[in-house]
Design a protein around this motif. Structure first.
Motif, PDB file in Angstrom:
ATOM      1  N   ARG A   1       2.121 -22.457 -42.663  1.00 20.70           N
ATOM      2  CA  ARG A   1       0.956 -22.815 -43.482  1.00 20.70           C
ATOM      3  C   ARG A   1       0.131 -21.583 -43.819  1.00 20.70           C
ATOM      4  O   ARG A   1      -0.299 -21.392 -44.963  1.00 20.70           O
ATOM      5  CB  ARG A   1       0.101 -23.851 -42.742  1.00 20.70           C
ATOM      6  CG  ARG A   1       0.788 -25.209 -42.570  1.00 20.70           C
ATOM      7  CD  ARG A   1      -0.067 -26.151 -41.739  1.00 20.70           C
ATOM      8  NE  ARG A   1      -1.375 -26.394 -42.357  1.00 20.70           N
ATOM      9  CZ  ARG A   1      -2.348 -27.091 -41.777  1.00 20.70           C
ATOM     10  NH1 ARG A   1      -2.161 -27.594 -40.552  1.00 20.70           N
ATOM     11  NH2 ARG A   1      -3.493 -27.282 -42.386  1.00 20.70           N
ATOM     12  N   ALA A   2      -0.103 -20.744 -42.806  1.00 20.91           N
ATOM     13  CA  ALA A   2      -0.876 -19.529 -43.047  1.00 20.91           C
ATOM     14  C   ALA A   2      -0.136 -18.597 -44.008  1.00 20.91           C
ATOM     15  O   ALA A   2      -0.745 -17.973 -44.883  1.00 20.91           O
ATOM     16  CB  ALA A   2      -1.154 -18.826 -41.726  1.00 20.91           C
ATOM     17  N   ILE A   3       1.170 -18.521 -43.855  1.00 23.65           N
ATOM     18  CA  ILE A   3       1.972 -17.652 -44.723  1.00 23.65           C
ATOM     19  C   ILE A   3       1.926 -18.151 -46.162  1.00 23.65           C
ATOM     20  O   ILE A   3       1.819 -17.355 -47.107  1.00 23.65           O
ATOM     21  CB  ILE A   3       3.413 -17.574 -44.199  1.00 23.65           C
ATOM     22  CG1 ILE A   3       3.462 -16.736 -42.920  1.00 23.65           C
ATOM     23  CG2 ILE A   3       4.356 -16.989 -45.256  1.00 23.65           C
ATOM     24  CD1 ILE A   3       4.770 -16.837 -42.156  1.00 23.65           C
ATOM     25  N   ALA A   4       2.002 -19.440 -46.359  1.00 22.34           N
ATOM     26  CA  ALA A   4       1.960 -19.996 -47.723  1.00 22.34           C
ATOM     27  C   ALA A   4       0.637 -19.659 -48.400  1.00 22.34           C
ATOM     28  O   ALA A   4       0.611 -19.278 -49.581  1.00 22.34           O
ATOM     29  CB  ALA A   4       2.179 -21.505 -47.672  1.00 22.34           C
ATOM     30  N   ARG A   5      -0.476 -19.796 -47.660  1.00 21.15           N
ATOM     31  CA  ARG A   5      -1.772 -19.444 -48.239  1.00 21.15           C
ATOM     32  C   ARG A   5      -1.837 -17.963 -48.579  1.00 21.15           C
ATOM     33  O   ARG A   5      -2.318 -17.568 -49.644  1.00 21.15           O
ATOM     34  CB  ARG A   5      -2.900 -19.783 -47.255  1.00 21.15           C
ATOM     35  CG  ARG A   5      -3.148 -21.264 -47.059  1.00 21.15           C
ATOM     36  CD  ARG A   5      -4.531 -21.505 -46.439  1.00 21.15           C
ATOM     37  NE  ARG A   5      -4.769 -20.668 -45.260  1.00 21.15           N
ATOM     38  CZ  ARG A   5      -4.437 -21.006 -44.020  1.00 21.15           C
ATOM     39  NH1 ARG A   5      -3.828 -22.168 -43.807  1.00 21.15           N
ATOM     40  NH2 ARG A   5      -4.716 -20.213 -43.002  1.00 21.15           N
ATOM     41  N   ALA A   6      -1.343 -17.137 -47.651  1.00 20.55           N
ATOM     42  CA  ALA A   6      -1.388 -15.693 -47.873  1.00 20.55           C
ATOM     43  C   ALA A   6      -0.523 -15.289 -49.061  1.00 20.55           C
ATOM     44  O   ALA A   6      -0.920 -14.441 -49.874  1.00 20.55           O
ATOM     45  CB  ALA A   6      -0.936 -14.965 -46.620  1.00 20.55           C
ATOM     46  N   ALA A   7       0.654 -15.861 -49.162  1.00 21.39           N
ATOM     47  CA  ALA A   7       1.552 -15.523 -50.262  1.00 21.39           C
ATOM     48  C   ALA A   7       0.917 -15.854 -51.610  1.00 21.39           C
ATOM     49  O   ALA A   7       1.061 -15.098 -52.585  1.00 21.39           O
ATOM     50  CB  ALA A   7       2.879 -16.258 -50.105  1.00 21.39           C
TER      51      ALA A   7
ATOM     52  N   ARG B   1      -7.419 -12.254 -37.591  1.00 18.47           N
ATOM     53  CA  ARG B   1      -6.756 -10.969 -37.804  1.00 18.47           C
ATOM     54  C   ARG B   1      -5.848 -11.023 -39.026  1.00 18.47           C
ATOM     55  O   ARG B   1      -5.821 -10.104 -39.856  1.00 18.47           O
ATOM     56  CB  ARG B   1      -5.929 -10.586 -36.581  1.00 18.47           C
ATOM     57  CG  ARG B   1      -6.703 -10.153 -35.367  1.00 18.47           C
ATOM     58  CD  ARG B   1      -5.740  -9.775 -34.254  1.00 18.47           C
ATOM     59  NE  ARG B   1      -4.884  -8.648 -34.640  1.00 18.47           N
ATOM     60  CZ  ARG B   1      -3.634  -8.481 -34.219  1.00 18.47           C
ATOM     61  NH1 ARG B   1      -3.067  -9.374 -33.406  1.00 18.47           N
ATOM     62  NH2 ARG B   1      -2.930  -7.438 -34.607  1.00 18.47           N
ATOM     63  N   PHE B   2      -5.088 -12.093 -39.134  1.00 21.92           N
ATOM     64  CA  PHE B   2      -4.144 -12.245 -40.242  1.00 21.92           C
ATOM     65  C   PHE B   2      -4.876 -12.284 -41.570  1.00 21.92           C
ATOM     66  O   PHE B   2      -4.516 -11.564 -42.516  1.00 21.92           O
ATOM     67  CB  PHE B   2      -3.325 -13.521 -40.037  1.00 21.92           C
ATOM     68  CG  PHE B   2      -2.321 -13.794 -41.123  1.00 21.92           C
ATOM     69  CD1 PHE B   2      -1.215 -12.990 -41.290  1.00 21.92           C
ATOM     70  CD2 PHE B   2      -2.487 -14.885 -41.979  1.00 21.92           C
ATOM     71  CE1 PHE B   2      -0.277 -13.248 -42.287  1.00 21.92           C
ATOM     72  CE2 PHE B   2      -1.558 -15.152 -42.973  1.00 21.92           C
ATOM     73  CZ  PHE B   2      -0.451 -14.331 -43.131  1.00 21.92           C
ATOM     74  N   ASP B   3      -5.932 -13.096 -41.659  1.00 28.56           N
ATOM     75  CA  ASP B   3      -6.669 -13.203 -42.918  1.00 28.56           C
ATOM     76  C   ASP B   3      -7.316 -11.874 -43.295  1.00 28.56           C
ATOM     77  O   ASP B   3      -7.382 -11.514 -44.472  1.00 28.56           O
ATOM     78  CB  ASP B   3      -7.725 -14.295 -42.820  1.00 28.56           C
ATOM     79  CG  ASP B   3      -7.141 -15.705 -42.862  1.00 28.56           C
ATOM     80  OD1 ASP B   3      -5.935 -15.829 -43.158  1.00 28.56           O
ATOM     81  OD2 ASP B   3      -7.876 -16.665 -42.592  1.00 28.56           O
ATOM     82  N   ALA B   4      -7.787 -11.114 -42.288  1.00 23.50           N
ATOM     83  CA  ALA B   4      -8.387  -9.819 -42.585  1.00 23.50           C
ATOM     84  C   ALA B   4      -7.344  -8.852 -43.141  1.00 23.50           C
ATOM     85  O   ALA B   4      -7.614  -8.095 -44.091  1.00 23.50           O
ATOM     86  CB  ALA B   4      -9.033  -9.245 -41.323  1.00 23.50           C
ATOM     87  N   LEU B   5      -6.146  -8.874 -42.566  1.00 25.96           N
ATOM     88  CA  LEU B   5      -5.082  -8.005 -43.063  1.00 25.96           C
ATOM     89  C   LEU B   5      -4.656  -8.403 -44.470  1.00 25.96           C
ATOM     90  O   LEU B   5      -4.417  -7.549 -45.330  1.00 25.96           O
ATOM     91  CB  LEU B   5      -3.885  -8.043 -42.119  1.00 25.96           C
ATOM     92  CG  LEU B   5      -4.064  -7.359 -40.768  1.00 25.96           C
ATOM     93  CD1 LEU B   5      -2.895  -7.688 -39.849  1.00 25.96           C
ATOM     94  CD2 LEU B   5      -4.189  -5.847 -40.950  1.00 25.96           C
ATOM     95  N   VAL B   6      -4.554  -9.692 -44.712  1.00 27.23           N
ATOM     96  CA  VAL B   6      -4.162 -10.154 -46.046  1.00 27.23           C
ATOM     97  C   VAL B   6      -5.219  -9.743 -47.067  1.00 27.23           C
ATOM     98  O   VAL B   6      -4.888  -9.320 -48.186  1.00 27.23           O
ATOM     99  CB  VAL B   6      -3.933 -11.670 -46.044  1.00 27.23           C
ATOM    100  CG1 VAL B   6      -3.703 -12.177 -47.468  1.00 27.23           C
ATOM    101  CG2 VAL B   6      -2.740 -12.034 -45.161  1.00 27.23           C
ATOM    102  N   ALA B   7      -6.489  -9.846 -46.697  1.00 25.65           N
ATOM    103  CA  ALA B   7      -7.555  -9.445 -47.619  1.00 25.65           C
ATOM    104  C   ALA B   7      -7.443  -7.963 -47.969  1.00 25.65           C
ATOM    105  O   ALA B   7      -7.649  -7.564 -49.119  1.00 25.65           O
ATOM    106  CB  ALA B   7      -8.915  -9.742 -47.008  1.00 25.65           C
TER     107      ALA B   7
ATOM    108  N   SER C   1     -10.605 -13.911 -52.994  1.00 27.74           N
ATOM    109  CA  SER C   1     -10.875 -14.466 -51.670  1.00 27.74           C
ATOM    110  C   SER C   1      -9.725 -15.356 -51.247  1.00 27.74           C
ATOM    111  O   SER C   1      -9.089 -16.017 -52.070  1.00 27.74           O
ATOM    112  CB  SER C   1     -12.183 -15.269 -51.685  1.00 27.74           C
ATOM    113  OG  SER C   1     -12.118 -16.291 -52.652  1.00 27.74           O
ATOM    114  N   LEU C   2      -9.455 -15.370 -49.958  1.00 30.68           N
ATOM    115  CA  LEU C   2      -8.364 -16.166 -49.423  1.00 30.68           C
ATOM    116  C   LEU C   2      -8.781 -17.617 -49.294  1.00 30.68           C
ATOM    117  O   LEU C   2      -9.931 -17.914 -48.946  1.00 30.68           O
ATOM    118  CB  LEU C   2      -7.957 -15.653 -48.042  1.00 30.68           C
ATOM    119  CG  LEU C   2      -7.357 -14.256 -48.000  1.00 30.68           C
ATOM    120  CD1 LEU C   2      -7.098 -13.872 -46.554  1.00 30.68           C
ATOM    121  CD2 LEU C   2      -6.076 -14.232 -48.773  1.00 30.68           C
ATOM    122  N   PRO C   3      -7.869 -18.570 -49.525  1.00 31.28           N
ATOM    123  CA  PRO C   3      -8.170 -19.962 -49.231  1.00 31.28           C
ATOM    124  C   PRO C   3      -8.492 -20.100 -47.751  1.00 31.28           C
ATOM    125  O   PRO C   3      -7.878 -19.458 -46.901  1.00 31.28           O
ATOM    126  CB  PRO C   3      -6.863 -20.694 -49.592  1.00 31.28           C
ATOM    127  CG  PRO C   3      -6.123 -19.747 -50.486  1.00 31.28           C
ATOM    128  CD  PRO C   3      -6.523 -18.380 -50.064  1.00 31.28           C
TER     129      PRO C   3
END
Length: 315
Positions: free
Chosen positions: A19-25, A68-74, A3-5
């Motif tokens: 910030r979003a990129i750091a979490r996704a990475a 959208r970003f979090d869904a793609l990262v998931a 699960s994503l932070p």
């Protein structure tokens, strides 16, 4: 499933992409993605509609953007290919539409395409054939870089043909030389009968992975099985391709075939044993693995009396 932070509540505020990129990475790295930071940046750029190099200048993520970003990262954490998420794959100077049903072109195949472009350039206005064309990556790269060439792309899979035709239409609309798309099986001994003895350059990135080999989740779960595996030894498509290439190529014509990194001796050996090729050479990729073999059709158009030697080349 990883699960994503969670991103902080932001009301009407925008969140900085960094910030979003750091979490996704972090999430992508935990999932075993090889280049987590780069892929997080590419997904962020896709959502924001900007080139990756301009992320620092982009406006922040809205709440909808973040969703959208979090869904793609998931989905990427679940090892869905990045190219399926963005809908495009870069290949040499092209962006190609890709998705379910077609093999995603790999960077190492750019070496074979580049070799083919150089061979074609020496021949002025060559006839170039791309077998197992898939998305059309090799054929369309050649057509773009050699506008005087006639390029024929051959593919069997109906699903892949849809992507190939879409990409061919897009590139023609963009001004590249149109290619010819042929629906056919490259193992057919009568393949392209009207081109026998006329082809200047023949290129092929066939299925070549031995059935017993484990492949990454992105391949196993998403690339078409028939575009990846080729029998117990990985050579069940390459063998008939070599035989047909010898018929299609004009004397002095050039052949290039991508292969598995375990085939550095096998494919050159098959070319040498055929007897109709000379100048058989093996080429390595950017991480020094055997990657594709090349040869020239004998200038006299005949079989050699013995098996010619082959040598290791460079890409």
């Amino acid at each position: 499933m990883t699960s994503l932070p969670q991103h902080p509540s932001e009301g009407t505020e925008r969140e900085r992409p960094s910030r979003a990129i750091a979490r996704a990475a972090q999430a992508l790295a935990a999932a075993g993605v090889a280049a987590p930071r780069a892929e997080a940046e590419l997904l962020a750029a896709y959502v924001l509609g900007v080139p990756r190099g301009r992320l620092a200048l982009a406006g922040g993520f809205t709440a909808d953007d973040l969703g959208r970003f979090d869904a793609l990262v998931a989905r990427r954490v679940a090892r869905e290919p990045l190219q399926h998420l963005t809908g495009v794959a870069g290949f040499r100077h092209l962006e190609l539409a890709v998705g379910p049903g077609v093999f995603v072109p790999r960077p190492e195949t750019e070496l074979l395409a580049g070799w083919g472009v150089e061979q074609g350039r020496r021949r002025g206005a060559p006839l170039v054939v791309d077998l197992c064309s898939g998305s059309g990556a090799i054929a369309l790269a050649v057509a773009q870089e050699l506008p005087a060439a006639r390029v024929v792309a051959v593919e069997r899979s109906p699903a892949a043909l849809a992507w190939l035709r879409r990409n061919a239409a897009d590139r023609a609309a963009a001004g590249d030389t149109p290619i010819e798309v042929v629906a056919a099986d490259v193992t057919d001994p009568g393949l392209l009968a009207d081109l026998v003895g006329r082809v200047d350059v023949l290129l092929c990135n066939p299925p070549y992975v031995p059935r017993s080999v484990s492949v990454p989740p992105e391949v196993a779960g998403h690339d078409p099985d028939e575009a990846v595996f080729a029998g117990a030894d990985g050579l069940t498509v390459i063998r008939p391709v070599i035989a047909r290439a010898a018929e299609l190529l004009r004397p002095g014509g050039a052949l290039g075939i991508e292969h598995d990194d375990t085939h550095g001796g096998a494919v050159p050996g098959l070319l040498a044993a055929d007897g109709r090729f000379v100048a058989v050479a093996e080429h390595r990729d950017l991480v020094d693995r055997p990657r594709f073999a090349t040869a020239s059709r004998r200038a006299d158009g005949q079989h050699a009396a013995g098996e010619p030697a082959w040598q290791t080349g460079s890409s």
